[in-house]
Scaffold this motif. Structure first.
Motif, PDB file in Angstrom:
ATOM      1  N   VAL A 284       2.460  17.136  -0.542  1.00  0.00           N
ATOM      2  CA  VAL A 284       1.118  17.710  -0.385  1.00  0.00           C
ATOM      3  C   VAL A 284       1.018  18.449   0.948  1.00  0.00           C
ATOM      4  CG1 VAL A 284      -1.321  17.112  -0.062  1.00  0.00           C
ATOM      5  CG2 VAL A 284      -0.026  16.095  -1.932  1.00  0.00           C
ATOM      6  N   LEU A 285       1.580  17.872   2.016  1.00  0.00           N
ATOM      7  CA  LEU A 285       1.553  18.541   3.315  1.00  0.00           C
ATOM      8  C   LEU A 285       2.302  19.867   3.285  1.00  0.00           C
ATOM      9  CD1 LEU A 285       2.026  15.551   5.780  1.00  0.00           C
ATOM     10  CD2 LEU A 285      -0.030  16.921   5.412  1.00  0.00           C
ATOM     11  N   VAL A 286       3.445  19.891   2.617  1.00  0.00           N
ATOM     12  CA  VAL A 286       4.211  21.142   2.509  1.00  0.00           C
ATOM     13  C   VAL A 286       3.420  22.175   1.724  1.00  0.00           C
ATOM     14  CG1 VAL A 286       6.277  22.177   1.491  1.00  0.00           C
ATOM     15  CG2 VAL A 286       6.471  20.080   2.817  1.00  0.00           C
ATOM     16  N   LEU A 287       2.752  21.752   0.662  1.00  0.00           N
ATOM     17  CA  LEU A 287       1.952  22.691  -0.125  1.00  0.00           C
ATOM     18  C   LEU A 287       0.742  23.214   0.654  1.00  0.00           C
ATOM     19  CD1 LEU A 287       1.980  21.015  -3.645  1.00  0.00           C
ATOM     20  CD2 LEU A 287       3.085  23.152  -2.978  1.00  0.00           C
ATOM     21  N   LEU A 288       0.113  22.350   1.447  1.00  0.00           N
ATOM     22  CA  LEU A 288      -1.072  22.757   2.185  1.00  0.00           C
ATOM     23  C   LEU A 288      -0.749  23.643   3.386  1.00  0.00           C
ATOM     24  CD1 LEU A 288      -3.246  19.517   2.225  1.00  0.00           C
ATOM     25  CD2 LEU A 288      -3.683  21.622   0.977  1.00  0.00           C
ATOM     26  N   PHE A 289       0.256  23.263   4.151  1.00  0.00           N
ATOM     27  CA  PHE A 289       0.525  23.941   5.410  1.00  0.00           C
ATOM     28  C   PHE A 289       1.731  24.871   5.374  1.00  0.00           C
ATOM     29  CE2 PHE A 289      -1.665  19.988   6.627  1.00  0.00           C
ATOM     30  CZ  PHE A 289      -2.789  20.557   7.198  1.00  0.00           C
ATOM     31  N   GLY A 290       2.569  24.748   4.403  1.00  0.00           N
ATOM     32  CA  GLY A 290       3.756  25.583   4.324  1.00  0.00           C
ATOM     33  C   GLY A 290       4.899  25.009   5.146  1.00  0.00           C
ATOM     34  N   SER A 291       6.098  25.344   4.761  1.00  0.00           N
ATOM     35  CA  SER A 291       7.268  24.759   5.427  1.00  0.00           C
ATOM     36  C   SER A 291       7.493  25.335   6.817  1.00  0.00           C
ATOM     37  CB  SER A 291       8.515  24.953   4.563  1.00  0.00           C
ATOM     38  OG  SER A 291       8.746  26.343   4.368  1.00  0.00           O
ATOM     39  N   GLN A 292       6.939  26.504   7.128  1.00  0.00           N
ATOM     40  CA  GLN A 292       7.135  27.083   8.457  1.00  0.00           C
ATOM     41  C   GLN A 292       6.197  26.457   9.481  1.00  0.00           C
ATOM     42  OE1 GLN A 292       6.633  31.260   7.946  1.00  0.00           O
ATOM     43  NE2 GLN A 292       8.589  31.537   6.924  1.00  0.00           N
ATOM     44  N   LYS A 293       5.044  26.025   9.073  1.00  0.00           N
ATOM     45  CA  LYS A 293       4.055  25.474   9.995  1.00  0.00           C
ATOM     46  C   LYS A 293       4.334  24.012  10.346  1.00  0.00           C
ATOM     47  CE  LYS A 293      -0.054  26.065  11.926  1.00  0.00           C
ATOM     48  NZ  LYS A 293      -0.250  26.902  13.059  1.00  0.00           N
TER      49      LYS A 293
ATOM     50  N   ALA B 205       0.816  -1.213   0.000  1.00  0.00           N
ATOM     51  CA  ALA B 205       0.000   0.000   0.000  1.00  0.00           C
ATOM     52  C   ALA B 205       0.852   1.266   0.000  1.00  0.00           C
ATOM     53  CB  ALA B 205      -0.939  -0.008   1.198  1.00  0.00           C
ATOM     54  N   PHE B 206       1.885   1.321   0.842  1.00  0.00           N
ATOM     55  CA  PHE B 206       2.715   2.518   0.924  1.00  0.00           C
ATOM     56  C   PHE B 206       4.119   2.216   0.450  1.00  0.00           C
ATOM     57  CE2 PHE B 206      -0.479   3.718   4.140  1.00  0.00           C
ATOM     58  CZ  PHE B 206      -0.879   4.910   3.574  1.00  0.00           C
ATOM     59  N   GLU B 207       4.413   2.684  -0.729  1.00  0.00           N
ATOM     60  CA  GLU B 207       5.763   2.590  -1.261  1.00  0.00           C
ATOM     61  C   GLU B 207       6.448   3.929  -1.010  1.00  0.00           C
ATOM     62  OE1 GLU B 207       5.671   1.299  -5.299  1.00  0.00           O
ATOM     63  OE2 GLU B 207       4.552  -0.511  -4.820  1.00  0.00           O
ATOM     64  N   PRO B 208       7.763   4.003  -1.161  1.00  0.00           N
ATOM     65  CA  PRO B 208       8.470   5.262  -0.882  1.00  0.00           C
ATOM     66  C   PRO B 208       7.939   6.460  -1.659  1.00  0.00           C
ATOM     67  CG  PRO B 208      10.044   3.485  -1.084  1.00  0.00           C
ATOM     68  CD  PRO B 208       8.691   2.917  -1.442  1.00  0.00           C
ATOM     69  N   TRP B 209       7.539   6.282  -2.893  1.00  0.00           N
ATOM     70  CA  TRP B 209       7.056   7.423  -3.661  1.00  0.00           C
ATOM     71  C   TRP B 209       5.708   7.913  -3.127  1.00  0.00           C
ATOM     72  CZ3 TRP B 209       2.611   7.585  -6.576  1.00  0.00           C
ATOM     73  CH2 TRP B 209       2.004   6.363  -6.883  1.00  0.00           C
ATOM     74  N   HIS B 210       4.922   7.018  -2.497  1.00  0.00           N
ATOM     75  CA  HIS B 210       3.681   7.455  -1.874  1.00  0.00           C
ATOM     76  C   HIS B 210       3.973   8.411  -0.722  1.00  0.00           C
ATOM     77  CE1 HIS B 210       1.892   3.554  -3.479  1.00  0.00           C
ATOM     78  NE2 HIS B 210       1.177   4.520  -4.053  1.00  0.00           N
TER      79      HIS B 210
ATOM     80  N   ILE C 290       6.650  10.244  -0.287  1.00  0.00           N
ATOM     81  CA  ILE C 290       7.186  11.505  -0.819  1.00  0.00           C
ATOM     82  C   ILE C 290       6.043  12.389  -1.319  1.00  0.00           C
ATOM     83  CG2 ILE C 290       8.564  12.484  -2.697  1.00  0.00           C
ATOM     84  CD1 ILE C 290      10.420  10.021  -2.375  1.00  0.00           C
ATOM     85  N   LEU C 291       5.083  11.790  -1.963  1.00  0.00           N
ATOM     86  CA  LEU C 291       3.918  12.534  -2.446  1.00  0.00           C
ATOM     87  C   LEU C 291       3.105  13.106  -1.277  1.00  0.00           C
ATOM     88  CD1 LEU C 291       2.282  13.360  -4.932  1.00  0.00           C
ATOM     89  CD2 LEU C 291       1.004  11.236  -4.681  1.00  0.00           C
ATOM     90  N   ILE C 292       2.925  12.341  -0.228  1.00  0.00           N
ATOM     91  CA  ILE C 292       2.192  12.826   0.955  1.00  0.00           C
ATOM     92  C   ILE C 292       2.924  13.993   1.590  1.00  0.00           C
ATOM     93  CG2 ILE C 292       1.498  12.188   3.301  1.00  0.00           C
ATOM     94  CD1 ILE C 292       0.861   9.396   2.161  1.00  0.00           C
ATOM     95  N   VAL C 293       4.238  13.898   1.728  1.00  0.00           N
ATOM     96  CA  VAL C 293       5.021  14.994   2.306  1.00  0.00           C
ATOM     97  C   VAL C 293       4.926  16.237   1.432  1.00  0.00           C
ATOM     98  CG1 VAL C 293       7.370  15.742   2.850  1.00  0.00           C
ATOM     99  CG2 VAL C 293       6.582  13.510   3.597  1.00  0.00           C
TER     100      VAL C 293
END
Length: 65
Positions: free
Chosen positions: A17-26, A5-10, A12-15
């Protein structure tokens, strides 16, 4: 079906998306809060585990329900 279910590229994609949604400072603040919550949960679970053997003989000694 979901064996891999979770391969390394999954992850990386989740991280990404999180950076895009919340920003690197948050993100560090969120990770810090999550770490604090995990420590609290761990200490509470340990306290319950330590209390359980001490209460077990007391509950078993009554014999009636």
């Amino acid at each position: 079906m979901l064996r891999n279910a979770f391969e390394p590229w999954h992850l990386i994609l989740i991280v990404a998306v999180l950076v895009l949604l919340f920003g690197s400072q948050k993100l560090p603040d969120m990770a810090r809060g999550l770490g604090r919550s995990m420590r609290i949960l761990k200490s509470e679970a340990k306290a319950l585990k330590d209390d359980a053997p001490a209460e077990a003989p007391h509950q078993g000694s009554t014999g009636t329900h």
